[in-house]
Structure formats: C-alpha cells, structure tokens
Design an enzyme around this catalytic site. Structure first.
Site, short mmCIF file in Angstrom:
data_model
loop_
_atom_site.label_atom_id
_atom_site.label_comp_id
_atom_site.label_asym_id
_atom_site.label_seq_id
_atom_site.Cartn_x
_atom_site.Cartn_y
_atom_site.Cartn_z
N VAL A 37 -16.96 -21.27 28.38
CA VAL A 37 -18.23 -21.21 29.14
C VAL A 37 -17.88 -21.34 30.61
CG1 VAL A 37 -20.54 -22.17 29.42
CG2 VAL A 37 -19.31 -22.54 27.28
N TYR A 51 -7.42 -33.91 25.76
CA TYR A 51 -8.77 -33.35 25.78
C TYR A 51 -9.19 -32.93 24.37
CZ TYR A 51 -12.75 -30.32 26.52
OH TYR A 51 -14.00 -29.74 26.44
N THR A 78 -18.57 -22.67 33.78
CA THR A 78 -19.31 -23.71 34.50
C THR A 78 -18.32 -24.35 35.48
OG1 THR A 78 -18.72 -25.41 32.88
CG2 THR A 78 -20.76 -24.17 32.46
N ASN A 99 -24.28 -34.59 26.95
CA ASN A 99 -23.58 -33.47 27.57
C ASN A 99 -22.46 -33.90 28.51
OD1 ASN A 99 -23.32 -30.67 28.82
ND2 ASN A 99 -24.06 -31.84 30.56
N PRO A 137 -19.05 -25.14 22.04
CA PRO A 137 -18.81 -23.87 22.73
C PRO A 137 -17.33 -23.53 22.85
CG PRO A 137 -20.06 -25.46 24.09
CD PRO A 137 -19.41 -26.21 22.97
N GLY A 138 -17.07 -22.22 22.96
CA GLY A 138 -15.77 -21.73 23.40
C GLY A 138 -15.78 -21.69 24.92
N VAL A 173 -21.39 -42.54 32.83
CA VAL A 173 -21.45 -42.95 31.43
C VAL A 173 -20.27 -43.84 31.01
CG1 VAL A 173 -22.84 -40.96 30.71
CG2 VAL A 173 -20.32 -40.83 30.57
N THR A 209 -26.58 -32.55 36.35
CA THR A 209 -26.63 -31.91 37.67
C THR A 209 -25.98 -30.54 37.73
OG1 THR A 209 -24.66 -33.19 38.28
CG2 THR A 209 -26.79 -34.04 39.02
#
Length: 251
Positions: A185, A152, A187, A86, A182-183, A60, A10
């Site tokens: 990003v 994390y 979002t 993802n 990724p480094g 999930v 989403t």
C-alpha cells in the site's frame, strides 16, 4: 449515532478510514502523536461531514498516557462501536545480525504492545455495552516472512495471533474481531521504514500500481457493514501486480 475510534489517524489507512466513517455518519475518536496534524484532520472532517470529532494526543507505546487520555473521554463517548487498531510501523530493513535494537523496540512496542494497550481499554467498554467490532490492521508480513523483514514480520505474525485470540476471548461478549492484511500500500509506510528517504521509498512501488489507503478503508467498511450475524475473521488484500510478499510483476 455510532462511534469509531481510530489509532494512527493522521495519515494513510487511518486517515482514509476517518474520512469514510465520517461520510457514513459516525462520530469519531481520533488517536495520534502529531497534535497539529491531528487537529487539522479533525477540523476538516467535522466541517465537511457535520459530525463530532474528539482527538486524543497519545503514543500507543505509552500505556500510562493512553489510560489517562482514554479515561478523559466523556462517558457517552466510551460507547465505541468500532475500534480500528491501525497505528503501526516498520523501521529499517536489515538482516537480523545487523539489526538496530532501537528499531526492534519501536516496532514491538508500537505494533504489538500498543495494539494490546488500546484493545484492553476499549474491549472493556465494548463488553459493558455488549457489542462492538475490533479491526486489527495486519499485513502480508503476518502471513509470510521475507528477507530482512525479520522483526517487522514477527510483530505482524503476533498481530495475526492476537486477532485470533481476541476473537476467541471476546466471543461470549458478542464482539466481532476482524484482521485486515494488506500487501503493498502506498502510504508513508516506506518513508518511515527508510527513515525519511523518499527516493528509496518510491522505488518500492516503481513499475506497479500498489494499493491505496482508500482501498483498505473500503475493505474495512465492508467488514463493518455486514449484518449482525456475519463476522469477517480475516482478509488478505493484494495489488493485482503482487502475488506474495516477494513476488511482484513490475512493468
């Protein structure tokens, strides 16, 4: 027609992947927790690209619900060509001695166990079909540890190890496995990490041009679109202004 299944569809990288794969003519199975947003994304993609989209409302972390909703798919929709694992998040940014154990549980259950639950179901479908490609979204945090990133970083190191394990275990079945790491990003990632504090989240990206979700979707498409004899095992993608997890050039 090929089918891609995307978790965390989403927003961010998942949503960008959904757009790109729809553009490439894939039909989609989109998995997410937020029903209203998921239906909105699905309708937009179906209308814009004239493709079929199935939506699965699930967290999930909940294995029993996952099994139920995945098994509810019609048989011909279980022929998944591409799985994009993802769904993932970070909660808090505290030193280990001050960490919130609820945050730890959320990160471990989503980033590690959730990825495993989804992969167990879909990999068996791929084995039956004798083909498939699994994309696991890792992170620079899975390659190096940074201050206060403890749990994390541990979950993303686990994703890195699981990616390698999947590649070995699924090799005899002709299934491709790729890690995309990724480094920075921009979002909803930092907003979620700081529990809705948008000002704090914006400061993470101040003075530099971070990666965009579309950049990662492009990299995923590159990996997926290689010839049958080529597998991209592992890809690390950084903004030009970032050299490591902690070394960043800010203007």
């Amino acid at each position: 027609m090929k089918t891609a299944l995307i978790t965390g569809a989403t927003s961010g990288i998942g949503k960008s992947c959904a757009h790109l794969f729809a553009q490439q003519g894939y039909q989609l199975v989109l998995v997410a927790r937020r029903e209203e947003k998921l239906n909105e994304v699905a309708k937009h993609l179906a209308d814009k690209y004239a493709i079929e989209v199935k939506t699965l409302i699930a967290d999930v972390r909940d294995n029993s619900v996952l099994k139920e909703v995945f098994e509810s798919l019609p048989e011909d929709w279980k022929k998944i060509d591409v799985l994009i694992n993802n769904a993932g998040l970070s909660q808090g940014l505290d030193p280990i001695q001050n960490g919130d154990t609820n945050d730890w549980d959320t990160m471990i259950d989503t980033n590690v166990k959730g990825l495993l639950y989804v992969t167990k179901i879909v990999s068996n479908w791929m084995i039956a079909a004798k083909k498939g490609h699994i994309i696991n979204i890792g992170s620079i945090a899975g390659k190096e540890v940074y201050p206060n990133g403890n749990v994390y970083c541990a979950t993303k190191h686990a994703v890195d190890a699981l990616n390698k394990g999947m590649r070995l275990d699924l090799l005899p079945h002709g299934i491709k496995v790729t890690a995309i790491n990724p480094g920075m990003v921009e979002t909803e990632f930092s907003v979620v990490r700081f529990k809705g504090d948008e000002d704090k989240a914006k400061k993470v990206y101040e003075g530099l041009s971070p990666l965009l979700a579309q950049d990662i979707a492009d990299a995923i498409w590159f990996a997926v679109s290689r010839p049958a004899h080529v597998n991209i095992n592992d890809m690390l993608i950084m903004p030009t202004a970032q050299a490591s997890a902690t070394v960043v050039n800010r203007n």
